[in-house]
Design an enzyme around this catalytic site. Structure first.
Site, mmCIF file in Angstrom:
data_model
loop_
_atom_site.group_PDB
_atom_site.id
_atom_site.type_symbol
_atom_site.label_atom_id
_atom_site.label_comp_id
_atom_site.label_asym_id
_atom_site.label_seq_id
_atom_site.Cartn_x
_atom_site.Cartn_y
_atom_site.Cartn_z
ATOM 1 N N GLU A 46 0.872 -1.167 0.000
ATOM 2 C CA GLU A 46 0.000 0.000 0.000
ATOM 3 C C GLU A 46 0.915 1.224 0.000
ATOM 4 O OE1 GLU A 46 -2.766 0.337 3.274
ATOM 5 O OE2 GLU A 46 -3.551 2.225 2.471
ATOM 6 N N ARG A 79 4.748 -12.946 9.774
ATOM 7 C CA ARG A 79 5.494 -11.750 9.415
ATOM 8 C C ARG A 79 6.828 -11.718 10.143
ATOM 9 N NH1 ARG A 79 3.447 -6.385 9.766
ATOM 10 N NH2 ARG A 79 1.695 -7.057 8.546
ATOM 11 N N LYS A 126 3.887 0.927 10.132
ATOM 12 C CA LYS A 126 4.063 2.203 9.443
ATOM 13 C C LYS A 126 3.512 3.351 10.283
ATOM 14 C CE LYS A 126 2.991 0.185 5.362
ATOM 15 N NZ LYS A 126 2.189 0.116 4.141
HETATM 16 P P1 ATP Z 1 1.489 -1.719 8.223
HETATM 17 O O1 ATP Z 1 0.543 -2.653 8.914
HETATM 18 O O2 ATP Z 1 2.618 -1.260 9.044
HETATM 19 O O3 ATP Z 1 0.788 -0.580 7.502
HETATM 20 P P2 ATP Z 1 1.321 -3.412 5.994
HETATM 21 O O4 ATP Z 1 1.563 -4.824 6.209
HETATM 22 O O5 ATP Z 1 -0.103 -3.021 5.945
HETATM 23 O O6 ATP Z 1 2.131 -2.580 7.060
HETATM 24 P P3 ATP Z 1 1.599 -3.204 3.190
HETATM 25 O O7 ATP Z 1 2.129 -2.120 2.358
HETATM 26 O O8 ATP Z 1 0.154 -3.507 3.090
HETATM 27 O O9 ATP Z 1 2.006 -2.858 4.685
HETATM 28 O O10 ATP Z 1 2.451 -4.522 2.974
HETATM 29 C C1 ATP Z 1 2.705 -5.071 1.718
HETATM 30 C C2 ATP Z 1 3.014 -6.517 1.876
HETATM 31 O O11 ATP Z 1 4.134 -6.692 2.739
HETATM 32 C C3 ATP Z 1 1.851 -7.263 2.492
HETATM 33 O O12 ATP Z 1 1.653 -8.457 1.760
HETATM 34 C C4 ATP Z 1 2.293 -7.554 3.882
HETATM 35 O O13 ATP Z 1 1.754 -8.748 4.366
HETATM 36 C C5 ATP Z 1 3.815 -7.630 3.738
HETATM 37 N N1 ATP Z 1 4.458 -7.282 5.000
HETATM 38 C C6 ATP Z 1 4.307 -6.148 5.709
HETATM 39 N N2 ATP Z 1 4.996 -6.205 6.857
HETATM 40 C C7 ATP Z 1 5.612 -7.407 6.881
HETATM 41 C C8 ATP Z 1 6.467 -8.070 7.808
HETATM 42 N N3 ATP Z 1 6.836 -7.504 8.965
HETATM 43 N N4 ATP Z 1 6.906 -9.312 7.498
HETATM 44 C C9 ATP Z 1 6.547 -9.884 6.337
HETATM 45 N N5 ATP Z 1 5.743 -9.320 5.430
HETATM 46 C C10 ATP Z 1 5.277 -8.096 5.682
HETATM 47 MG MG MG Z 2 -1.541 -3.672 4.530
#
Ligand code: ATP
Ligand code: MG
Length: 560
Positions: free
Chosen positions: A37, A263, A273
């Site tokens: 995102e 994760r 984030k």
């Molecule tokens: P946040 O919750 O901090 O906003 P997010 O997971 O929503 O982070 P995205 O941009 O939606 O952020 O993530 C893109 C991809 O990266 C998603 O498929 C997510 O599952 C993966 N991802 C995010 N954080 C992690 C992590 N700590 N370990 C593994 N994969 C991750």
């Molecule tokens: Mg997300």
């Protein structure tokens, strides 16, 4: 599809599933996607997902798409889109022609929403957000049907068209799937598919005043792109029944399947984030690329090579069990890589002046130093030497304890690639602090090997005072002092006040003035460093990427 050499032998439950699907002929080829995102910069957690998605595609001869999950215009920005593309490339991956945006599918998604309405599987709900929450029930109590649930198809079509046309204010109505308000899985209790948002979108501008939710956009985007294995983190496990319900109830062109993995959690680090944005907004760090941040741009600025991150992710592995990974593992990967590749240089971070009383005034010479003992091809370089030198302040102790083998009054040590020197006297200032050492050198020991074979117990690094270039060096420690920040209270209370130490009196051997920006170097006996973008020809700035292990510090810690 990528510049990274395929890493052989990676084996985990995801790769086992993909292998079995290909062998059984369930798919001809594997298609994955990385779906960020664009509401922030990528961090080391994302690296795990990137390496998994691109890695699987590469290993099994398929392809991986970069798809922006841009369904919430309120938080998303073009700046983030560009940065994410740059960071994925930096990490070593290439999506080829497959750069996609969920927003490219807005028209198709809208058509599919109409399809659900026409089949009595979606309805416009007028409940306020608070009422909807109350009707949803809890984990132990079933929800209740909305009074608007049984609207006619005609009325729903009409209202949904007016939602799209911008006839209603934000939050006035939503489109919901009609599934089961009593389901044990809250995600199936008539989840929201569309909400009204009068917000300009980075790509579609003002074209839309309704936007699909993550749940409605994600699986359908996968299906449009022919994604075979939709890999996501475990918090989406409970969304899988909804993912499947939508795929089952829509005329989508393919049938992707979702698989979840744990994760990455890093000790002494926050990866949300929301928190990263807060750390910047409140001034706890200098920005997204502050080298203490876990973002890919911060790691890059700090000097961490992308190959070390890929190695780290490979060692962490992919599983379904949650765990907390020590950042020391990443440090280890960085050291292992840079030990092979980084040129060695001498730099004195906390200088203490040394005057060699028997070295002729006004004279200097060049000594030869090895660039990298691990890489004979790296060659040698000349290092200037003279009567006045700097050594590291903590390489001298006036009253050395038993296990301290470095310089002390009356003691002889080796200066690396140079001579043996003996300390004759420590000169102090009015406050009693040692400000200069008077020493003598033994001309017969040039190069560091005495003809009589006598031994010394320490070899120190040094720079020539007249030739050295001044620099600022920034040393970094964990941003948080608790392994799990916020585990007992506000995560900000766990900030490490000593996470940045700026040293601005450092002296570097002249060769470091020519170091290319961002190129890692080893400062002998100290660690790996890289020039910071703040660096100017007249004011060099280096970041410590990672320290070398220090046996003295370990002993001290043990003694405490
Ligand atoms: P946040 O919750 O901090 O906003 P997010 O997971 O929503 O982070 P995205 O941009 O939606 O952020 O993530 C893109 C991809 O990266 C998603 O498929 C997510 O599952 C993966 N991802 C995010 N954080 C992690 C992590 N700590 N370990 C593994 N994969 C991750
Ligand atoms: Mg997300």
């Amino acid at each position: 599809m990528s510049e990274v050499a395929v890493e052989e032998g990676a084996r985990d439950f995801i790769r086992d599933i993909v292998r079995a699907d290909l062998e059984a002929g369930r798919h001809d080829t594997v298609v994955t996607r990385f779906p960020p995102e664009p509401n922030g910069y990528l961090h080391i957690g994302h690296a795990k997902s990137i390496c998994l998605n691109f890695g699987v595609a590469q290993e099994f001869g398929g392809r991986c798409h970069l798809r922006f999950d841009d369904t919430n215009p309120v938080k998303e920005e073009q700046e983030y889109i560009e940065a994410i593309e740059e960071d994925v490339r930096w990490l070593g991956f290439d999506w080829g022609e497959h750069l996609h945006f969920a927003s490219d599918y807005f028209e198709q998604l809208y058509e599919w929403a109409l399809h659900l309405i026409r089949h009595g599987k979606a309805y416009v709900d007028d409940l306020s957000p608070e009422e909807m929450r109350a009707y949803r029930g809890t984990l132990t109590e079933p929800g209740r049907n909305s009074p608007w649930r049984d609207r006619s198809v005609q009325e729903n079509l009409d209202l949904f068209a007016r939602m799209r046309a911008g006839a209603f204010p934000d939050g006035a109505r939503v489109l919901r799937a009609k599934i089961d308000m009593a389901s044990g899985n809250i995600n199936l209790r008539d989840p929201v598919l569309y909400r009204i948002l009068h917000a300009a979108h980075p790509r579609t501008g003002d074209a839309w005043s309704i936007y699909p939710t993550y749940d409605f956009a994600h699986g359908q985007s996968d299906a449009i792109e022919g994604v075979t294995h939709s890999l996501c983190t475990l918090e989406f496990e409970d969304h899988r029944p909804l993912y499947d319900w939508l795929i089952d109830n829509l005329p989508v062109p393919s049938r992707p399947r979702q698989y979840e993995f744990a994760r990455l959690n890093l000790a002494y680090t926050v990866l949300s984030k929301r928190r990263l944005i807060q750390l910047i907004a409140e001034g706890h760090v200098r920005g997204w690329d502050d080298p203490r941040m876990p973002t890919l741009r911060a790691l890059r600025r700090r000097g961490v090579p992308p190959a070390a991150i890929r190695d780290f992710v490979r060692r962490v592995g992919v599983a379904r069990a949650d765990n907390l990974v020590e950042p020391a593992l990443l440090d280890h990967c960085v050291r292992e890589l840079l030990n092979r590749t980084a040129p060695r240089r001498m730099a004195v971070l906390r200088p203490l002046k040394v005057v060699l009383e028997n070295y002729p005034e006004g004279q200097s010479e060049f000594l030869e130093a090895i660039n990298n003992p691990e890489d004979p091809g790296a060659g040698r370089r000349p290092v200037p030497f003279g009567r006045e030198l700097y050594i590291e302040r903590d390489d001298f102790l006036e009253e050395p304890p038993k296990k301290f083998f470095r310089l002390a009054p009356g003691r002889e040590v080796r200066l690396r690639y140079a001579y043996f020197i003996t300390c004759r006297e420590a000169i102090k200032d009015a406050a009693g602090e040692v400000v200069e050492l008077r020493c003598t050198y033994d001309p017969a020991t040039r190069g560091g090997d005495p003809p009589d074979g006598r031994k010394v117990k320490a070899t120190l690094h040094w720079v020539s005072a007249t030739h050295a270039v001044p620099a600022e060096v920034r040393l970094y420690d964990h941003l948080f002092r608790a392994p799990e920040p916020g585990a007992s209270g506000d995560y900000r209370d766990d900030l490490n006040p000593g996470s940045l130490e700026g040293l601005d009196q450092c002296r570097l051997e002249p060769a470091l003035a020519e170091a290319a920006p961002g190129e890692p170097v080893q400062f002998e006996r100290q660690g790996y460093f890289a020039q910071d973008p703040d660096s100017r020809p007249d004011k060099l700035v280096f970041n410590r990427t990672v320290a070398l292990r220090d046996s003295w510090a370990r002993l001290q810690a043990k003694d405490k």
